[in-house]
Motif scaffolding. Structure first.
Motif, PDB file in Angstrom:
ATOM      1  N   GLU A 159       0.829  -1.213   0.000  1.00  0.00           N
ATOM      2  CA  GLU A 159       0.000   0.000   0.000  1.00  0.00           C
ATOM      3  C   GLU A 159       0.861   1.260   0.000  1.00  0.00           C
ATOM      4  O   GLU A 159       0.598   2.209  -0.752  1.00  0.00           O
ATOM      5  N   GLN A 160       1.895   1.267   0.833  1.00  0.00           N
ATOM      6  CA  GLN A 160       2.720   2.468   0.950  1.00  0.00           C
ATOM      7  C   GLN A 160       3.627   2.670  -0.257  1.00  0.00           C
ATOM      8  O   GLN A 160       3.846   3.805  -0.692  1.00  0.00           O
ATOM      9  N   TYR A 161       4.161   1.587  -0.815  1.00  0.00           N
ATOM     10  CA  TYR A 161       4.940   1.721  -2.053  1.00  0.00           C
ATOM     11  C   TYR A 161       4.060   2.274  -3.176  1.00  0.00           C
ATOM     12  O   TYR A 161       4.495   3.134  -3.967  1.00  0.00           O
ATOM     13  N   LYS A 162       2.828   1.778  -3.268  1.00  0.00           N
ATOM     14  CA  LYS A 162       1.904   2.247  -4.303  1.00  0.00           C
ATOM     15  C   LYS A 162       1.607   3.734  -4.128  1.00  0.00           C
ATOM     16  O   LYS A 162       1.562   4.494  -5.103  1.00  0.00           O
ATOM     17  N   LYS A 163       1.414   4.175  -2.869  1.00  0.00           N
ATOM     18  CA  LYS A 163       1.132   5.593  -2.621  1.00  0.00           C
ATOM     19  C   LYS A 163       2.331   6.463  -2.980  1.00  0.00           C
ATOM     20  O   LYS A 163       2.176   7.552  -3.552  1.00  0.00           O
ATOM     21  N   ALA A 164       3.527   5.981  -2.643  1.00  0.00           N
ATOM     22  CA  ALA A 164       4.735   6.733  -2.972  1.00  0.00           C
ATOM     23  C   ALA A 164       4.868   6.887  -4.491  1.00  0.00           C
ATOM     24  O   ALA A 164       5.174   7.980  -5.000  1.00  0.00           O
ATOM     25  N   ILE A 165       4.628   5.802  -5.224  1.00  0.00           N
ATOM     26  CA  ILE A 165       4.728   5.841  -6.685  1.00  0.00           C
ATOM     27  C   ILE A 165       3.648   6.740  -7.269  1.00  0.00           C
ATOM     28  O   ILE A 165       3.902   7.538  -8.186  1.00  0.00           O
ATOM     29  N   ASP A 166       2.436   6.629  -6.756  1.00  0.00           N
ATOM     30  CA  ASP A 166       1.321   7.432  -7.261  1.00  0.00           C
ATOM     31  C   ASP A 166       1.578   8.918  -7.055  1.00  0.00           C
ATOM     32  O   ASP A 166       1.333   9.734  -7.951  1.00  0.00           O
ATOM     33  N   LEU A 167       2.074   9.291  -5.866  1.00  0.00           N
ATOM     34  CA  LEU A 167       2.367  10.703  -5.593  1.00  0.00           C
ATOM     35  C   LEU A 167       3.467  11.226  -6.505  1.00  0.00           C
ATOM     36  O   LEU A 167       3.394  12.352  -7.006  1.00  0.00           O
ATOM     37  N   GLU A 168       4.490  10.390  -6.735  1.00  0.00           N
ATOM     38  CA  GLU A 168       5.575  10.799  -7.633  1.00  0.00           C
ATOM     39  C   GLU A 168       5.068  10.936  -9.062  1.00  0.00           C
ATOM     40  O   GLU A 168       5.441  11.888  -9.773  1.00  0.00           O
ATOM     41  N   ASP A 169       4.191  10.030  -9.494  1.00  0.00           N
ATOM     42  CA  ASP A 169       3.632  10.114 -10.846  1.00  0.00           C
ATOM     43  C   ASP A 169       2.800  11.382 -11.016  1.00  0.00           C
ATOM     44  O   ASP A 169       2.869  12.052 -12.063  1.00  0.00           O
ATOM     45  N   GLN A 170       2.001  11.707  -9.999  1.00  0.00           N
ATOM     46  CA  GLN A 170       1.198  12.931 -10.062  1.00  0.00           C
ATOM     47  C   GLN A 170       2.092  14.164 -10.131  1.00  0.00           C
ATOM     48  O   GLN A 170       1.824  15.119 -10.871  1.00  0.00           O
ATOM     49  N   TYR A 171       3.154  14.141  -9.339  1.00  0.00           N
ATOM     50  CA  TYR A 171       4.090  15.272  -9.341  1.00  0.00           C
ATOM     51  C   TYR A 171       4.737  15.414 -10.720  1.00  0.00           C
ATOM     52  O   TYR A 171       4.861  16.529 -11.251  1.00  0.00           O
ATOM     53  N   ARG A 172       5.148  14.297 -11.319  1.00  0.00           N
ATOM     54  CA  ARG A 172       5.799  14.337 -12.628  1.00  0.00           C
ATOM     55  C   ARG A 172       4.843  14.844 -13.709  1.00  0.00           C
ATOM     56  O   ARG A 172       5.251  15.604 -14.611  1.00  0.00           O
ATOM     57  N   ALA A 173       3.585  14.438 -13.630  1.00  0.00           N
ATOM     58  CA  ALA A 173       2.595  14.913 -14.602  1.00  0.00           C
ATOM     59  C   ALA A 173       2.406  16.421 -14.467  1.00  0.00           C
ATOM     60  O   ALA A 173       2.323  17.148 -15.470  1.00  0.00           O
ATOM     61  N   GLN A 174       2.337  16.902 -13.240  1.00  0.00           N
ATOM     62  CA  GLN A 174       2.194  18.339 -13.009  1.00  0.00           C
ATOM     63  C   GLN A 174       3.440  19.089 -13.473  1.00  0.00           C
ATOM     64  O   GLN A 174       3.346  20.185 -14.042  1.00  0.00           O
TER      65      GLN A 174
END
Length: 277
Positions: free
Chosen positions: A229-244
């Protein structure tokens, strides 16, 4: 009327913005806001003049007002200005001592600074960081330094439990204690680190670094579901940041990673391994 409407819209906009971003506490923003409010009051008084209100005060009222002003000034000096000034001075001296390697003297100054200002967590937070740093840079890994860091950071949290950095540093202290402890004690420290990581995330849920660290701790405890769960959240937050980032800087080929390219890649690899198990 147009000036008043514009000023009113701007003042409301600043107030609404600060429901999520507390920049209103910055001197520049605060000064601008109160200046706009003062202009609105002045425009209103000019547009709708009112007869002046004359207040007559008796000698008793005057003496009471003067006494209250003196008491308020004394309370401000004794409770706010003097303690903060004394604590800030000692923290500055402690930073100078740290720069030349006088750690013991710096700890002494920071302890006194914490006593000077009973409301601020700054001195104890810095003291905890210093103990942790001292442990990390010395060859002889003395766990007593980590225990002192734990004590200082807990004291800082008691004064300010909203600062996520104190929880993150305390989590780092527990992770260091894992490396210096026997097997049974390792589990105890890991559980403390996991709980502290959760408290840090509660205060800053958008920090991918915290999610990554908690995933690593959960993985060591064989708590696979939490780790995934936490690895997925870390990846998701990084992906959102990269898209922005791509939207804001379309001309830049290289993306400045918030999590860090190495940790981002490692999180993806760990996620694949954990799903296989």
């Amino acid at each position: 009327p147009h000036t008043a409407a514009a000023l009113l819209c701007v003042a409301i906009g600043v107030a609404l913005h600060n429901l999520t971003d507390f920049a209103i506490f910055e001197p520049g923003v605060q000064t601008a806001l109160w200046t706009m409010i003062a202009c609105l009051i002045a425009i209103n008084n000019h547009t709708n003049p009112r007869p002046p209100i004359a207040l007559k005060s008796t000698p008793l009222i005057k003496s009471l007002v003067v006494t209250a002003a003196i008491a308020a000034g004394g309370a401000y000096l004794g409770y706010a200005l003097i303690p903060v000034a004394a604590s800030t001075t000692k923290i500055r001296q402690a930073n100078q001592a740290i720069a030349i390697g006088q750690f013991d003297y710096a700890h002494e100054l920071l302890e006194k600074a914490a006593q000077d200002d009973a409301l601020s967590d700054a001195a104890q937070s810095l003291n905890g960081r210093l103990y942790l740093h001292h442990f990390q840079v010395t060859r002889q890994k003395n766990p007593d330094l980590l225990l002192r860091a734990e004590e200082a950071l807990k004291a800082a949290i008691e004064r300010n439990d909203a600062a996520y950095k104190n929880f993150e540093r305390l989590m780092d202290v527990y992770c260091e204690l894992v490396k210096t402890s026997a097997s049974q004690k390792k589990t105890d420290w890991l559980n403390k680190a996991l709980d502290t990581a959760s408290l840090a995330i509660d205060r800053y849920p958008g920090c991918d670094r915290l999610h990554f660290k908690q995933a690593q701790i959960a993985e060591q405890l064989n708590q696979t579901e939490i780790a995934i769960e936490q690895y997925k959240k870390a990846i998701d937050l990084e992906d959102q940041y990269r898209a922005q980032f791509r939207l804001m800087y379309p001309e830049r080929d290289e993306i400045v990673s918030r999590l860090g390219e190495e940790q981002y890649t490692r999180a993806k690899e760990k996620l694949k391994i954990l799903f296989q198990h």
